[in-house]
Design a protein around this motif. Structure first.
Motif, mmCIF file in Angstrom:
data_model
loop_
_atom_site.group_PDB
_atom_site.id
_atom_site.type_symbol
_atom_site.label_atom_id
_atom_site.label_comp_id
_atom_site.label_asym_id
_atom_site.label_seq_id
_atom_site.Cartn_x
_atom_site.Cartn_y
_atom_site.Cartn_z
ATOM 1 N N ARG A 132 -16.703 35.048 -2.449
ATOM 2 C CA ARG A 132 -15.523 34.198 -2.568
ATOM 3 C C ARG A 132 -15.473 33.240 -1.385
ATOM 4 O O ARG A 132 -15.649 33.664 -0.242
ATOM 5 C CB ARG A 132 -14.242 35.032 -2.613
ATOM 6 N N ALA A 173 -19.635 26.873 -5.812
ATOM 7 C CA ALA A 173 -19.501 27.190 -7.236
ATOM 8 C C ALA A 173 -20.856 27.171 -7.924
ATOM 9 O O ALA A 173 -21.138 28.006 -8.792
ATOM 10 C CB ALA A 173 -18.540 26.202 -7.904
ATOM 11 N N TRP A 190 -20.347 31.428 -6.680
ATOM 12 C CA TRP A 190 -19.196 31.950 -5.953
ATOM 13 C C TRP A 190 -17.897 31.570 -6.656
ATOM 14 O O TRP A 190 -17.814 30.554 -7.348
ATOM 15 C CB TRP A 190 -19.145 31.386 -4.543
ATOM 16 N N GLN A 191 -16.882 32.390 -6.440
ATOM 17 C CA GLN A 191 -15.519 32.024 -6.808
ATOM 18 C C GLN A 191 -14.926 31.206 -5.660
ATOM 19 O O GLN A 191 -15.035 31.595 -4.494
ATOM 20 C CB GLN A 191 -14.667 33.269 -7.064
ATOM 21 N N VAL A 192 -14.319 30.070 -5.986
ATOM 22 C CA VAL A 192 -13.870 29.129 -4.965
ATOM 23 C C VAL A 192 -12.391 28.849 -5.132
ATOM 24 O O VAL A 192 -11.922 28.582 -6.243
ATOM 25 C CB VAL A 192 -14.660 27.802 -5.063
ATOM 26 N N ARG A 193 -11.670 28.883 -4.027
ATOM 27 C CA ARG A 193 -10.283 28.433 -4.000
ATOM 28 C C ARG A 193 -10.174 27.301 -3.006
ATOM 29 O O ARG A 193 -10.578 27.442 -1.850
ATOM 30 C CB ARG A 193 -9.342 29.569 -3.602
ATOM 31 N N ALA A 217 -22.129 36.276 -7.481
ATOM 32 C CA ALA A 217 -20.862 35.987 -8.153
ATOM 33 C C ALA A 217 -19.700 36.703 -7.495
ATOM 34 O O ALA A 217 -18.561 36.288 -7.618
ATOM 35 C CB ALA A 217 -20.958 36.370 -9.625
ATOM 36 N N ARG A 275 -15.306 28.065 -11.975
ATOM 37 C CA ARG A 275 -15.226 28.997 -10.852
ATOM 38 C C ARG A 275 -14.396 28.442 -9.699
ATOM 39 O O ARG A 275 -14.237 29.099 -8.670
ATOM 40 C CB ARG A 275 -16.641 29.342 -10.368
ATOM 41 N N VAL A 276 -13.873 27.220 -9.850
ATOM 42 C CA VAL A 276 -13.067 26.598 -8.800
ATOM 43 C C VAL A 276 -11.597 26.632 -9.196
ATOM 44 O O VAL A 276 -11.226 26.188 -10.288
ATOM 45 C CB VAL A 276 -13.500 25.145 -8.547
ATOM 46 N N GLU A 277 -10.779 27.134 -8.311
ATOM 47 C CA GLU A 277 -9.331 27.170 -8.512
ATOM 48 C C GLU A 277 -8.665 26.342 -7.422
ATOM 49 O O GLU A 277 -8.974 26.503 -6.240
ATOM 50 C CB GLU A 277 -8.822 28.610 -8.455
#
Length: 319
Positions: free
Chosen positions: A8, A26, A30-33, A5, A72-74
């Protein structure tokens, strides 16, 4: 999950591959941008991600609720925001050399020093679009996925001559953490492994249609109900190894001349030399001693039986 987690991922490009990679990362926690220069693409991205997650849910392929993964997706409005704090930046822009060159210049400035910079390029090697004067060139690789990567887990990791070995090792580790199956490509060649194999089959398929040997549908049927069915459980080398008693050396001896003649018809002169066959045989015998041939053939047949049963059940459920 807690260890993963913290990872990124930054994704540049909101087309089908960028959306698919967002699902992959995600889903792995993971944190996703995700960034795309087109506002319209950004507006659609989350809905498309949810659509894919809902389909995965329908088939029982998620360990979490789709909304929890999507959270978790931005979607961000700049390349810099996507790259900020990333462990891995996945470029998913069109296959245009000049565009990728400019993006990697920007990513090298925007991403933290530890981040891997990876291109989803299908054919272009990194040395074609990463300038050798780029300060962070040592962390740049191609990471070419199967499409879509949330269903086809292989990803080709292709370093350039200037890529650091440590960066390659780190990239392989990150993609493995994300649930993919990385394969390191030892040399930069156009199309890498995936598209060279696919291209060889497509070239012959076009020729068979052109020469009046088969229809388009016939070619698709042979692959779907024959080659593809078998290759879904074993690859071409293991197929040859198991198709002939005595293994792949016996297969090359018996079938090699015929394959050489077929290649010559297309102007291709790539004989299976004794040295090459010996190297392939050594790799296969390391993976499976010849004494286990009968056992492995039986395993192959059981795997195909299971796949056949699944296809039959699926067809009945759809009718």
């Amino acid at each position: 999950m807690n260890a993963r987690a913290a990872r990124r991922a930054g994704i540049v490009g909101g087309g089908s591959i960028g959306i698919a990679f967002a699902v992959v990362f995600a889903r792995a926690g993971w944190q996703v941008r995700l960034f795309d220069p087109a506002a319209g693409r950004r507006d659609l991205a989350l809905a498309e991600i949810m659509q894919r997650l809902n389909e995965l849910t329908h088939f029982g392929l998620l360990d979490e609720a789709a909304h929890d993964i999507a959270a978790r997706v931005e979607i961000v409005t700049s390349l810099e925001a996507a790259a900020a704090d990333a462990d891995l930046v996945q470029e998913c822009a069109p296959e245009i050399e000049a565009l990728k060159r400019e993006l990697f210049l920007e990513l090298d400035r925007a991403a933290p020093p530890h981040a891997i910079l990876a291109s989803a390029s299908s054919f272009l090697a990194a040395s074609r679009f990463v300038d050798e004067t780029l300060p962070g060139r040592g962390r740049c690789v191609v990471a070419h996925p199967g499409n879509p990567p949330y269903l086809i887990p292989v990803v080709e990791i292709v370093p350039a001559p200037f890529t650091d070995d440590a960066a390659v090792t780190r990239a392989i580790g990150l993609y493995t953490e994300a649930g993919l199956k990385p394969v390191r490509v030892a040399k930069e060649v156009e199309g890498f492994i995936f598209n060279r194999l696919q291209g060889a089959l497509l070239r012959e398929a076009y020729c068979l249609v052109r020469d009046g040997v088969a229809s388009v549908d016939d070619v698709d049927t042979v692959v779907r109900e024959g080659l593809g069915l078998r290759w879904s459980v074993i690859g071409p080398f293991e197929t040859a190894d198991l198709n002939t008693r005595g293994g792949i050396a016996s297969h090359a001896q018996k079938m090699g001349p015929s394959y050489a003649r077929m290649g010559a018809e297309r102007g291709q002169n790539d004989p299976w030399t004794p040295e090459l066959v010996a190297a392939v045989e050594a790799a296969r015998r390391s993976a499976m001693p010849l004494e286990q041939w009968e056992e492995r053939v039986a395993w192959r047949d059981r795997a195909l039986m299971g796949l056949t049963r699944y296809r039959k059940d699926s067809a009945q459920n759809e009718s």
